[in-house]
Design a protein around this motif. Structure first.
Motif, PDB file in Angstrom:
ATOM      1  N   LYS A 212      50.832  36.997   8.457  1.00 48.21           N
ATOM      2  CA  LYS A 212      50.649  36.719   9.487  1.00 48.21           C
ATOM      3  C   LYS A 212      50.905  37.735  10.358  1.00 48.21           C
ATOM      4  O   LYS A 212      52.259  37.232  10.621  1.00 48.21           O
ATOM      5  CB  LYS A 212      50.782  35.440   9.337  1.00 48.21           C
ATOM      6  CG  LYS A 212      49.357  34.250  10.554  1.00 48.21           C
ATOM      7  CD  LYS A 212      49.897  32.923  10.450  1.00 48.21           C
ATOM      8  CE  LYS A 212      49.609  31.791  11.179  1.00 48.21           C
ATOM      9  NZ  LYS A 212      50.359  31.623  12.855  1.00 48.21           N
TER      10      LYS A 212
ATOM     11  N   GLN B  45      53.489  39.626  18.514  1.00 52.20           N
ATOM     12  CA  GLN B  45      52.193  40.462  18.338  1.00 52.20           C
ATOM     13  C   GLN B  45      51.497  40.031  18.973  1.00 52.20           C
ATOM     14  O   GLN B  45      50.553  40.836  19.564  1.00 52.20           O
ATOM     15  CB  GLN B  45      52.447  40.305  16.804  1.00 52.20           C
ATOM     16  CG  GLN B  45      53.824  41.569  16.655  1.00 52.20           C
ATOM     17  CD  GLN B  45      53.931  41.650  14.887  1.00 52.20           C
ATOM     18  OE1 GLN B  45      53.604  40.392  14.012  1.00 52.20           O
ATOM     19  NE2 GLN B  45      54.078  42.707  14.351  1.00 52.20           N
TER      20      GLN B  45
ATOM     21  N   GLY C 190      61.729  46.421  13.593  1.00 46.88           N
ATOM     22  CA  GLY C 190      61.835  45.453  12.705  1.00 46.88           C
ATOM     23  C   GLY C 190      60.722  44.307  13.111  1.00 46.88           C
ATOM     24  O   GLY C 190      60.278  43.556  12.535  1.00 46.88           O
TER      25      GLY C 190
ATOM     26  N   LYS D  11      56.230  46.910  16.044  1.00 44.19           N
ATOM     27  CA  LYS D  11      54.842  47.398  16.841  1.00 44.19           C
ATOM     28  C   LYS D  11      54.106  48.124  15.912  1.00 44.19           C
ATOM     29  O   LYS D  11      52.997  48.270  16.483  1.00 44.19           O
ATOM     30  CB  LYS D  11      56.566  48.237  17.360  1.00 44.19           C
ATOM     31  CG  LYS D  11      57.089  47.656  18.155  1.00 44.19           C
ATOM     32  CD  LYS D  11      57.843  48.675  19.478  1.00 44.19           C
ATOM     33  CE  LYS D  11      58.811  49.153  18.472  1.00 44.19           C
ATOM     34  NZ  LYS D  11      59.826  48.446  17.715  1.00 44.19           N
ATOM     35  N   THR D  12      54.396  48.395  14.469  1.00 41.83           N
ATOM     36  CA  THR D  12      53.207  49.591  14.217  1.00 41.83           C
ATOM     37  C   THR D  12      51.973  48.845  14.332  1.00 41.83           C
ATOM     38  O   THR D  12      51.124  49.754  14.046  1.00 41.83           O
ATOM     39  CB  THR D  12      53.951  49.791  12.746  1.00 41.83           C
ATOM     40  OG1 THR D  12      55.288  50.651  12.553  1.00 41.83           O
ATOM     41  CG2 THR D  12      53.165  51.511  12.071  1.00 41.83           C
TER      42      THR D  12
ATOM     43  N   ARG E 176      62.625  37.048   7.972  1.00 40.76           N
ATOM     44  CA  ARG E 176      63.494  38.149   7.952  1.00 40.76           C
ATOM     45  C   ARG E 176      65.180  37.529   8.047  1.00 40.76           C
ATOM     46  O   ARG E 176      65.414  35.837   8.769  1.00 40.76           O
ATOM     47  CB  ARG E 176      63.469  39.126   9.213  1.00 40.76           C
ATOM     48  CG  ARG E 176      62.163  39.687   8.937  1.00 40.76           C
ATOM     49  CD  ARG E 176      62.602  40.977   8.519  1.00 40.76           C
ATOM     50  NE  ARG E 176      61.470  41.659   8.529  1.00 40.76           N
ATOM     51  CZ  ARG E 176      60.691  41.860   9.097  1.00 40.76           C
ATOM     52  NH1 ARG E 176      61.329  42.144  10.486  1.00 40.76           N
ATOM     53  NH2 ARG E 176      59.424  42.722   9.307  1.00 40.76           N
TER      54      ARG E 176
HETATM   55  P1  ADP Z   1      58.963  47.605  14.426  1.00 43.93           P
HETATM   56  O1  ADP Z   1      58.864  47.583  15.543  1.00 43.93           O
HETATM   57  O2  ADP Z   1      60.759  48.507  13.593  1.00 43.93           O
HETATM   58  O3  ADP Z   1      57.852  50.096  14.227  1.00 43.93           O
HETATM   59  P2  ADP Z   1      57.418  48.323  12.080  1.00 43.93           P
HETATM   60  O4  ADP Z   1      56.298  48.105  12.452  1.00 43.93           O
HETATM   61  O5  ADP Z   1      58.270  49.243  11.223  1.00 43.93           O
HETATM   62  O6  ADP Z   1      58.646  47.806  13.140  1.00 43.93           O
HETATM   63  O7  ADP Z   1      57.292  47.005  11.363  1.00 43.93           O
HETATM   64  C1  ADP Z   1      58.702  46.198  10.106  1.00 43.93           C
HETATM   65  C2  ADP Z   1      58.032  45.809   9.146  1.00 43.93           C
HETATM   66  O8  ADP Z   1      58.170  44.695   9.349  1.00 43.93           O
HETATM   67  C3  ADP Z   1      57.285  46.799   8.045  1.00 43.93           C
HETATM   68  O9  ADP Z   1      57.247  46.719   6.729  1.00 43.93           O
HETATM   69  C4  ADP Z   1      55.865  46.088   7.885  1.00 43.93           C
HETATM   70  O10 ADP Z   1      54.849  45.653   7.313  1.00 43.93           O
HETATM   71  C5  ADP Z   1      56.764  44.081   8.471  1.00 43.93           C
HETATM   72  N1  ADP Z   1      55.852  43.421   9.801  1.00 43.93           N
HETATM   73  C6  ADP Z   1      55.243  43.627  11.089  1.00 43.93           C
HETATM   74  N2  ADP Z   1      54.824  42.451  11.439  1.00 43.93           N
HETATM   75  C7  ADP Z   1      54.992  41.621  10.851  1.00 43.93           C
HETATM   76  C8  ADP Z   1      55.081  39.742  10.600  1.00 43.93           C
HETATM   77  N3  ADP Z   1      54.036  39.076  11.406  1.00 43.93           N
HETATM   78  N4  ADP Z   1      55.352  39.514   9.248  1.00 43.93           N
HETATM   79  C9  ADP Z   1      55.363  39.788   8.367  1.00 43.93           C
HETATM   80  N5  ADP Z   1      56.037  41.257   8.226  1.00 43.93           N
HETATM   81  C10 ADP Z   1      55.958  41.625   9.033  1.00 43.93           C
END
Ligand code: ADP
Ligand code: MG
Length: 815
Positions: A388, A393, A419, A422-423, A571
């Motif tokens: 979720k 976000q 982490g 953002k992606t 986390r």
């Molecule tokens: P960054 O902001 O460093 O680019 P990423 O977009 O790579 O971070 O996300 C880091 C990890 O967390 C990825 O494996 C992603 O799938 C996971 N992730 C992203 N949003 C959530 C969320 N809301 N809950 C749990 N995991 C998430």
């Protein structure tokens, strides 16, 4: 064998690095002491009896253990001593070269050449020929304006005249007196000549002594009034008279008494280069200031200079080079005198005005795409997500949707710690563009990161039937061509790539959204090149480097900012431990215990300046050693920047799949790599990294549900300061705090990783030191533009902007 000059250069490099930006880099320099010791040994072989060499040695013996303040003192002093050595060397060289022919003299300050303009090339100034101009170019001086903007990096108080009878041995003193005699004497040693100047001020006598510079004799004659500065030592050969070796000197002609520049005042010290002495620069500056200083125009509106009590610009330039008003040496040395602040303010004002114009241009003049608020694809994506979204976000997505559905082009910066997720936010924004029939592109700073984004995004996009293509520099030609075709036809709905995306041959059918990941790696120029590929596409910039407010104002002053200030639930904070070489075995045992739980580990080597090869060697040897001697049963991979894209992919894939247990790498994995099962990040030579970079590296683990660890492998010898820094780092996981500390320690240039930063090239101002000025300048600039949007009443400001910022900021036409 190296000559004196190159050894001096070698010593000076780390020293001036350490002292830059008010000693911001002092801490990052470890082991200066052994380095200097080696250099001193070399100096001794060339010039065994220079006392300056002994002094350098003394200054650095026990250096690494000194307190920061003492270190600063020692460095300041070392710079002065080096300068003496160098000046002597340069004049010896010059006199050798000029042997019998015409001697090159510093420009005289008596006859002004009033025809100089700011853009006059420096070689046309009096006393500077093409040859000198060539040398000046090396320190960035090509025009008169460059020269005026070449500020002293330090000042010395040589204004405090002492009676000769009251001098203190061993301290730096300035005396004035009349020349009694000027003679060249020979020592018992062969061919060594010493020029000795005997002066008196009525209270006593003093000797100025120049080693191997007999030509100096021509400059002095009995009866002249002179001023000498330098370290006072007792002279064992001349019945105990005080003596200064290689003094800084000034010869007082009657009509020049008020023209002191080398001593007898607060004296500017410039950084120099081969063939250009500090003394020469001082004379040159004086001559240029006298002839065209007054012609420098005030660009700031009167209301503003009045309101803040700013001095006129010509005066400020004069005061910076030859201070007469500011008595506080430390203000001058830190670039914070009234004169410095005057010029800093102007520079920051111009910058903010540029940003204000740019923002206004984007906000009002341009019409972008108003996307329809569709959400079919987004809803489908959310159904497939294993998690979720966090509240942060969701909030940022809402802000982005609002911007994108508006007709104004979006220019938004998303800040979120490593982490923070953002992606997926970028993905949702891209889907909105795609559903509206537009293309989206995501630009990443490295190939590995681009490939990883590609993989993640394909995984999310495929179930939705959205077509994704990747475009990086090292892809095979055939793949690239196919990608280009799809981009041009619109068949590629989302395009992921590196800076290959901004190459001219890349033509989008209908680009609606440009996402730029890890923006701090790119310049502002690149941002505008990319956006020019669409018809005013919306722009989303993502950064994992939390930027303190003042800095954000400068670098991203024209962007709206969203912050993802919340980590996904569950986390666990990463536990960071500092190990020392002596406990390396323990560190390995620890890694082994994690591998037993079926986790994986990274081992990272730093990139040392200029010697990428040796890093590569270190990383390669380490991988072999670990494989052979430590973890013979585990598969160990190696990743570095020089590998071909295909090789890198294969190594990453093997690590991602869990087959490779330990990935040894150079810093190529710094940003963005995402392998949730990796729980250990070992960083070798952590003292060589900046804090922000360490934080990025550490962010590679702790991405899944398992407890993760960061192991810092400290070297045997460890400076106290580095230890403190790393301990502080171990205690917090907060990227914001770390970024601020890093910025404080290293200054903005290093923080952003140099030239590519997109940081404007500021000559006077320092956005950290002058944060208060920046805020005021911003307020005034935005205020002024609101009041006079075309700057109709301020032609001089329009000119300033055109000259300084138009190209760099990609400004829309000014006025
Ligand atoms: P960054 O902001 O460093 O680019 P990423 O977009 O790579 O971070 O996300 C880091 C990890 O967390 C990825 O494996 C992603 O799938 C996971 N992730 C992203 N949003 C959530 C969320 N809301 N809950 C749990 N995991 C998430
Ligand atoms: Mg990322």
């Amino acid at each position: 064998m190296d000559d004196l000059k190159s050894i001096l250069d070698r010593i000076r490099k780390p020293i001036s690095f350490a002292s830059r930006d008010d000693f911001a880099h002092l801490r990052s320099l470890a082991s200066l002491e052994p380095f200097i010791r080696v250099q001193v040994g070399e100096l001794r072989r060339i010039a065994p009896d220079r006392r300056e060499i002994a002094e350098i040695e003394n200054l650095f013996s026990g250096f690494d253990g000194l307190s920061p303040d003492r270190k600063k003192e020692h460095i300041m002093r070392a710079v002065a001593v080096l300068e003496t050595l160098e000046h002597q060397q340069a004049s010896t060289a010059a006199s050798n070269a000029a042997a019998s022919s015409r001697r090159s003299t510093p420009p005289a300050s008596s006859e002004p050449a009033p025809s100089l303009r700011l853009d006059t090339l420096i070689q046309y100034c009096k006393g500077i020929g093409p040859k000198r101009a060539e040398m000046l170019k090396k320190i960035g001086i090509s025009t008169v304006e460059d020269a005026l903007s070449y500020f002293p990096w330090r000042y010395e108080d040589r204004g405090n005249l002492k009676k000769i009878s009251r001098l203190t041995y061993g301290s730096y003193e300035t005396v004035s007196g009349e020349v009694v005699s000027a003679e060249v004497v020979s020592t018992k040693r062969q061919r060594v000549k010493i020029f000795e100047l005997l002066i008196t001020d009525g209270s006593g006598m003093l000797i100025g002594s120049w080693f191997n510079q007999p030509f100096m004799q021509k400059m002095f004659k009995p009866g002249q009034d002179v001023i000498l500065s330098g370290i006072i030592k007792s002279n064992p050969y001349k019945s105990g008279l005080p003596q200064i070796d290689n003094p800084d000197y000034e010869i007082m002609d009657e009509n020049e008494a008020d023209n002191l520049i080398h001593t007898g005042r607060t004296v500017p010290i410039y950084r120099t280069t081969a063939g250009i002495s500090v003394r020469y620069l001082r004379s040159m500056m004086k001559s240029i200031l006298d002839s065209c200083g007054p012609a420098v125009r005030d660009m700031l509106p009167k209301e503003i200079t009045g309101k803040y009590g700013l001095m006129p610009v010509p005066e400020a330039f004069y005061e910076i080079h030859f201070p007469s008003q500011e008595k506080d040496l430390s203000l001058l040395n830190r670039g914070m005198s009234a004169a410095h602040r005057r010029l800093s303010f102007e520079e920051l004002f111009a910058l903010e005005l540029g940003l204000a114009l740019r923002k206004r241009g984007i906000a009002t003049e341009k019409k972008g795409i108003g996307f329809k608020p569709l959400n079919g694809l987004e809803t489908a994506l959310r159904k497939n997500l294993a998690f979720k979204l966090t509240n942060a976000q969701e909030r940022v997505i809402k802000e982005i949707r609002r911007d994108m559905t508006d007709e104004r082009p979006m220019n938004r910066l998303v800040q979120g710690d490593v982490g923070s997720g953002k992606t997926v936010v970028a993905m949702i924004a891209s889907l909105l563009a795609v559903e509206n029939g537009y293309q989206a592109c995501i630009m990443a700073p490295t190939e590995i990161l681009a490939e990883q984004h590609y993989k993640n995004i394909v995984a999310m996009a495929r179930p939705l039937g959205v077509a994704v293509r990747s475009l990086t520099g090292s892809r095979k030609k055939k793949d690239k061509e196919a990608a280009l075709v799809d981009i041009g036809s619109g068949a590629a709905q989302i395009v992921i790539g590196t800076h290959a995306l901004i190459e001219a041959q890349v033509k989008f059918k209908r680009l609606g959204l440009a996402v730029i990941d890890e923006q701090h790696r790119f310049g502002v120029m690149q941002r505008s090149t990319l956006t020019a590929k669409g018809y005013e596409p919306d722009v989303l910039v993502m950064t994992a480097t939390p930027i303190p407010r003042t800095l954000a104002l400068t670098v991203y002053g024209d962007l709206d900012v969203s912050v993802i200030d919340e980590m996904p639930a569950g986390r666990k904070p990463i536990i960071t431990r500092l190990f020392f070489e002596s406990r390396r075995r323990e560190a390995y045992q620890f890694i082994e215990s994690e591998l037993k739980k079926d986790r994986q580990a990274y081992v990272v080597y730093p990139l040392v300046e200029e010697t990428e090869k040796s890093d590569l060697k270190a990383a390669t040897e380490m991988a072999a050693h670990l494989q052979k001697d430590i973890f013979p049963d585990r598969k160990i991979g190696l990743l570095h920047g020089r590998m071909k894209a295909g090789e890198k992919e294969a190594v990453m894939a093997s690590f991602q799949s869990g087959e490779t247990k330990i990935l040894v790498s150079t810093t190529v994995i710094e940003v963005g790599v995402d392998v949730a099962n990796a729980t250990v990040m070992v960083i070798e030579h952590p003292e060589r990294f900046g804090l922000a970079q360490l934080h990025q590296l550490r962010g590679r683990v702790g991405r899944g549900v398992h407890q993760s660890f960061c192991v810092l492998m400290g070297p045997r010898m460890f400076a106290e300061e580095a230890r403190e820094r790393l301990n502080a780092f171990s205690r917090t996981n907060d990227g914001f705090k770390i970024a601020e500390e890093d910025l404080r320690l290293r200054g903005p240039g290093e923080f952003f990783g140099t030239r590519q930063s997109g940081l404007p090239d500021l000559r006077a101002a320092n956005i950290i030191r002058d944060a208060d000025l920046l805020e005021k300048a911003r307020e005034e600039a935005f205020g002024l533009l609101q009041q006079d949007p075309q700057l109709a009443g301020y032609p001089q400001l329009r000119e300033l902007l055109r000259a300084k910022w138009q190209g760099r900021l990609g400004l829309i036409s000014v006025g």
